[in-house]
Design a protein around this motif. Structure first.
Motif, short mmCIF file in Angstrom:
data_model
loop_
_atom_site.label_atom_id
_atom_site.label_comp_id
_atom_site.label_asym_id
_atom_site.label_seq_id
_atom_site.Cartn_x
_atom_site.Cartn_y
_atom_site.Cartn_z
N ARG A 21 0.85 -1.19 0.00
CA ARG A 21 0.00 0.00 0.00
C ARG A 21 0.89 1.24 0.00
O ARG A 21 1.71 1.42 0.90
CB ARG A 21 -0.92 -0.01 1.22
N GLN A 31 -1.80 5.46 7.38
CA GLN A 31 -0.71 4.64 7.89
C GLN A 31 0.52 5.53 7.99
O GLN A 31 0.67 6.51 7.25
CB GLN A 31 -0.43 3.44 6.96
N ASN A 32 1.44 5.19 8.89
CA ASN A 32 2.57 6.06 9.14
C ASN A 32 3.50 6.22 7.94
O ASN A 32 4.10 7.28 7.75
CB ASN A 32 3.38 5.54 10.34
N THR A 34 2.72 5.58 4.60
CA THR A 34 2.08 5.81 3.31
C THR A 34 1.69 7.27 3.16
O THR A 34 1.71 8.04 4.13
CB THR A 34 0.83 4.93 3.15
#
Length: 225
Positions: A21, A31-32, A34
């Motif tokens: 992703r 998310q950290n 992405t």
């Protein structure tokens, strides 16, 4: 210019699917490692199904799902009656809307396939489920998502997604903020060499393919907006 390469990220997945992703917008959990998306574009995954792999039946609601086949084939089973099998260089866009749909994605072959899964949030809630299908044409940027409600070629949105199937030396330009993902080859983007698995964010695009069969996924906002 900002650049994120797929291979520095965690590769996960579920069932018969393995994916990386690159975009998971804060609107859908974030998310950290992405990036956030652009406009209604909120998710991008570079995925491969295992041989004979499948996602198993699962639901979507109030979500637009764009699938870009890069290698191999995939079969779609589910509640959208006009869903069908796909092969490389084909794209489908599914609008779950308020009606929603359930589907299963299956790799029918004994070898891995590869696809991009792109999500966008619909701008109007409660719409009926709908479906669009496209064949990519060589050396063209094919609009596969976004546009005014007055047309029916693509699912309407102020966020535009185009997919290009480009041969060596083909040049693509765009004025304005964009995000782009490169797959299947290499190119020069705004003077920087980019390759398969590179996600780029910048103002104004000037891309030239350095190899054949380069896929360029381009996301930007409607200039009229």
């Amino acid at each position: 210019m900002e650049l994120l390469h797929r291979d520095v990220l965690h590769r996960g997945g579920f069932a018969g699917l393995r994916e990386t992703r690159l975009v998971v917008d804060n609107k859908v959990g974030g998310q950290n490692d992405t990036w956030n998306g652009l406009g209604s574009f909120v998710y991008l995954a570079d995925a491969r199904f295992l041989p004979k792999g499948e996602t198993r039946m699962h639901p979507h609601k109030e979500l637009d799902v764009i699938t870009v086949m890069l290698e191999g084939r995939i079969e779609h089973q589910g509640s959208l009656q006009n869903g069908k099998s796909m092969q490389a260089n084909q794209v489908q866009a599914q609008r779950a809307g308020g009606e929603g749909f359930v589907h299963n994605e299956v790799n029918p072959d004994n070898s891995e396939n590869r696809m991009l899964q792109i999500w966008a949030l619909p701008e109007t809630s409660g719409e009926p489920a709908s479906y669009k299908f496209y064949d990519l044409k060589k050396d063209e940027m094919t609009p596969v998502y976004g546009g005014d409600k007055s047309q029916n070629v693509t699912l309407d949105s102020q966020t535009i997604i185009e997919i290009g199937l480009l041969s060596k030396h083909k040049n693509v330009t765009h004025e304005g903020a964009f995000m782009a993902y490169v797959t299947g080859g290499e190119g020069i983007l705004n003077g920087i060499e980019v390759k398969d698995g590179d996600l780029i964010r910048d103002e104004n695009l000037d891309f030239t393919a350095l190899s054949d069969e380069v896929h360029l996924s381009l996301i930007y906002l409607n200039k009229a907006n």
